[in-house]
Motif scaffolding. Structure first.
Motif, PDB file in Angstrom:
ATOM      1  N   UNK A 101       0.821  -1.203   0.000  1.00 35.79           N
ATOM      2  CA  UNK A 101       0.000   0.000   0.000  1.00 35.79           C
ATOM      3  C   UNK A 101       0.859   1.258   0.000  1.00 35.79           C
ATOM      4  N   UNK A 102       1.961   1.248   0.741  1.00 38.10           N
ATOM      5  CA  UNK A 102       2.845   2.414   0.770  1.00 38.10           C
ATOM      6  C   UNK A 102       3.431   2.694  -0.613  1.00 38.10           C
ATOM      7  N   UNK A 103       3.772   1.631  -1.337  1.00 39.05           N
ATOM      8  CA  UNK A 103       4.290   1.815  -2.695  1.00 39.05           C
ATOM      9  C   UNK A 103       3.207   2.308  -3.646  1.00 39.05           C
ATOM     10  N   UNK A 104       2.012   1.749  -3.514  1.00 43.71           N
ATOM     11  CA  UNK A 104       0.908   2.181  -4.387  1.00 43.71           C
ATOM     12  C   UNK A 104       0.583   3.657  -4.173  1.00 43.71           C
ATOM     13  N   UNK A 105       0.704   4.123  -2.929  1.00 41.36           N
ATOM     14  CA  UNK A 105       0.413   5.537  -2.638  1.00 41.36           C
ATOM     15  C   UNK A 105       1.247   6.460  -3.507  1.00 41.36           C
ATOM     16  N   UNK A 106       2.520   6.131  -3.662  1.00 45.63           N
ATOM     17  CA  UNK A 106       3.405   7.032  -4.400  1.00 45.63           C
ATOM     18  C   UNK A 106       3.544   6.661  -5.872  1.00 45.63           C
ATOM     19  N   UNK A 107       3.591   5.371  -6.178  1.00 44.17           N
ATOM     20  CA  UNK A 107       3.868   4.949  -7.549  1.00 44.17           C
ATOM     21  C   UNK A 107       2.626   4.856  -8.423  1.00 44.17           C
ATOM     22  N   UNK A 108       1.475   4.633  -7.801  1.00 40.17           N
ATOM     23  CA  UNK A 108       0.235   4.481  -8.568  1.00 40.17           C
ATOM     24  C   UNK A 108      -0.669   5.699  -8.391  1.00 40.17           C
ATOM     25  N   UNK A 109      -0.901   6.076  -7.117  1.00 38.97           N
ATOM     26  CA  UNK A 109      -1.838   7.183  -6.853  1.00 38.97           C
ATOM     27  C   UNK A 109      -1.138   8.539  -6.759  1.00 38.97           C
ATOM     28  N   UNK A 110       0.193   8.535  -6.654  1.00 39.13           N
ATOM     29  CA  UNK A 110       0.997   9.762  -6.628  1.00 39.13           C
ATOM     30  C   UNK A 110       0.562  10.711  -5.505  1.00 39.13           C
ATOM     31  N   UNK A 111       0.406  10.148  -4.311  1.00 37.56           N
ATOM     32  CA  UNK A 111      -0.014  10.927  -3.151  1.00 37.56           C
ATOM     33  C   UNK A 111       1.199  11.365  -2.332  1.00 37.56           C
ATOM     34  N   UNK A 112       1.257  12.634  -2.037  1.00 37.55           N
ATOM     35  CA  UNK A 112       2.355  13.185  -1.245  1.00 37.55           C
ATOM     36  C   UNK A 112       2.018  13.171   0.236  1.00 37.55           C
ATOM     37  N   UNK A 113       3.042  13.169   1.078  1.00 33.10           N
ATOM     38  CA  UNK A 113       2.908  13.304   2.521  1.00 33.10           C
ATOM     39  C   UNK A 113       3.495  14.646   2.947  1.00 33.10           C
ATOM     40  N   UNK A 114       3.289  15.008   4.197  1.00 33.46           N
ATOM     41  CA  UNK A 114       3.952  16.181   4.744  1.00 33.46           C
ATOM     42  C   UNK A 114       5.364  15.764   5.168  1.00 33.46           C
ATOM     43  N   UNK A 115       6.279  15.782   4.216  1.00 39.10           N
ATOM     44  CA  UNK A 115       7.645  15.344   4.465  1.00 39.10           C
ATOM     45  C   UNK A 115       7.796  13.844   4.289  1.00 39.10           C
ATOM     46  N   UNK A 116       8.985  13.423   3.894  1.00 36.37           N
ATOM     47  CA  UNK A 116       9.361  12.003   3.841  1.00 36.37           C
ATOM     48  C   UNK A 116       8.511  11.164   2.882  1.00 36.37           C
ATOM     49  N   UNK A 117       7.987  11.767   1.827  1.00 42.28           N
ATOM     50  CA  UNK A 117       7.030  11.082   0.958  1.00 42.28           C
ATOM     51  C   UNK A 117       7.555   9.781   0.385  1.00 42.28           C
ATOM     52  N   UNK A 118       8.799   9.752  -0.062  1.00 43.85           N
ATOM     53  CA  UNK A 118       9.298   8.590  -0.800  1.00 43.85           C
ATOM     54  C   UNK A 118      10.220   7.690   0.019  1.00 43.85           C
ATOM     55  N   UNK A 119      10.185   7.821   1.349  1.00 46.48           N
ATOM     56  CA  UNK A 119      11.087   7.019   2.196  1.00 46.48           C
ATOM     57  C   UNK A 119      10.850   5.520   2.054  1.00 46.48           C
ATOM     58  N   UNK A 120       9.588   5.083   2.081  1.00 37.46           N
ATOM     59  CA  UNK A 120       9.308   3.653   1.999  1.00 37.46           C
ATOM     60  C   UNK A 120       9.670   3.104   0.622  1.00 37.46           C
ATOM     61  N   UNK A 121       9.465   3.915  -0.402  1.00 40.12           N
ATOM     62  CA  UNK A 121       9.881   3.507  -1.745  1.00 40.12           C
ATOM     63  C   UNK A 121      11.382   3.240  -1.755  1.00 40.12           C
ATOM     64  N   UNK A 122      12.144   4.147  -1.161  1.00 40.40           N
ATOM     65  CA  UNK A 122      13.603   3.966  -1.108  1.00 40.40           C
ATOM     66  C   UNK A 122      13.965   2.718  -0.310  1.00 40.40           C
ATOM     67  N   UNK A 123      13.282   2.505   0.820  1.00 38.15           N
ATOM     68  CA  UNK A 123      13.571   1.338   1.652  1.00 38.15           C
ATOM     69  C   UNK A 123      13.418   0.049   0.859  1.00 38.15           C
ATOM     70  N   UNK A 124      12.306  -0.073   0.136  1.00 42.14           N
ATOM     71  CA  UNK A 124      12.067  -1.288  -0.650  1.00 42.14           C
ATOM     72  C   UNK A 124      13.084  -1.406  -1.774  1.00 42.14           C
ATOM     73  N   UNK A 125      13.283  -0.331  -2.492  1.00 44.47           N
ATOM     74  CA  UNK A 125      14.158  -0.372  -3.665  1.00 44.47           C
ATOM     75  C   UNK A 125      15.590  -0.735  -3.311  1.00 44.47           C
ATOM     76  N   UNK A 126      16.082  -0.230  -2.177  1.00 47.83           N
ATOM     77  CA  UNK A 126      17.495  -0.393  -1.832  1.00 47.83           C
ATOM     78  C   UNK A 126      17.786  -1.543  -0.875  1.00 47.83           C
TER      79      UNK A 126
END
Length: 274
Positions: A101-126
């Motif tokens: 769900x965290x990945x879908x938020x940014x990669x599919x729905x393109x939803x931003x957070x108040x800071x740290x938006x892409x942290x979980x994406x980075x965690x998974x990717x790296x």
């Protein structure tokens, strides 16, 4: 035994548990920015909760000089100091459906957070895979390995830039009030929030995945090509002025945000419209 060996040793104890889907190591162990304070970040993706008693049994078997079990302040996790190496082990238990769900938020729905938006994406990717029962995490990493969506970039800027100084409740306006009250706690609380949004925008401009809150300037210098002038100097001055409650802080914040706005203009974004 180094950190990599210890991570594998811990993983070996968890992978026989039937509900464990995957185990990965992340953090500084995969970023290359390891120092004497670096711990071992282990992500255990599990389909149901592993009983605390079972986790305690594993930690006791591995050997710990000190352990805190079932920490629920942020994510559910266990932390301990390995008795043999002295290294700190930080185990986080995440649901596979939750991280998807965290990945879908940014990669599919393109939803931003108040800071740290892409942290979980980075965690998974790296992350480095230590165990992957059904190839699920490998497929998730494949999904994460895609270009930075322009729609997400725009969403991060639209959500995080206005609160720097453009809207009535912007952080700079709140900091001004706190300075006038000589409220040092409020000043520094709002500074932390301002920098969370500031760096979210800066990483988005550079299409760099957010690394989290540690060693952030090192990541900026090593991974970003677009960096505001005098960034480190201004940040140092800002925290000195914030700690002292110095009114010069407002001018320093303006200079900091002006530098970010200059980059936004270069990239075709118009800060005054946000």
């Amino acid at each position: 035994m180094d950190g990599t060996d210890l991570a594998k040793k811990v993983s070996e104890q968890f992978k026989p548990i039937a509900c464990v889907e995957a185990i990965a190591v992340g953090g500084s162990r995969t970023s290359g920015l390891i120092d004497a304070q670096s711990d071992i970040d282990l992500y255990i993706y599990t389909n149901k909760e592993i009983p605390v008693e079972k986790r305690e049994e594993i930690v006791n078997k591995l050997g710990a000089s000190k352990a805190n079990m079932n920490l629920t302040y942020w994510d559910t996790g266990d932390e301990w100091f390995d008795q043999e190496t002295g290294l700190e082990v930080d185990v986080m238990y995440w649901s596979p459906t939750w991280i998807e769900e965290q990945l879908d938020r940014v990669l599919v729905r393109h939803q931003a957070s108040m800071g740290y938006t892409t942290c979980f994406w980075r965690t998974v990717k790296n992350s480095k895979i230590l165990f992957d029962r059904n190839n699920w995490f490998y497929k998730l990493q494949e999904k994460s390995n895609q270009p930075y969506p322009l729609e997400l970039k725009r969403a991060i800027i639209a959500k995080n830039h206005p609160v720097l100084r453009n809207v009535i409740p912007a952080y700079t306006h709140q900091i001004k009030k706190a300075l006038e009250r000589n409220d040092l706690v409020s000043i520094n609380h709002r500074l932390a929030a301002l920098f969370a949004s500031y760096f979210d925008v800066l990483f988005a401009i550079n299409e760099v995945l957010h690394p989290g809150e540690k060693k952030i300037l090192k990541f900026v210098n090593e991974e970003c090509t677009l960096i505001p002038e005098n960034l480190e100097t201004l940040i140092s001055l800002i925290f000195q002025s914030g700690a002292a409650g110095d009114l010069e802080l407002l001018n320093e914040l303006d200079a900091l945000i002006d530098g970010l706005d200059k980059l936004l203009m270069i990239e075709g974004f118009h800060p005054e419209k946000n």
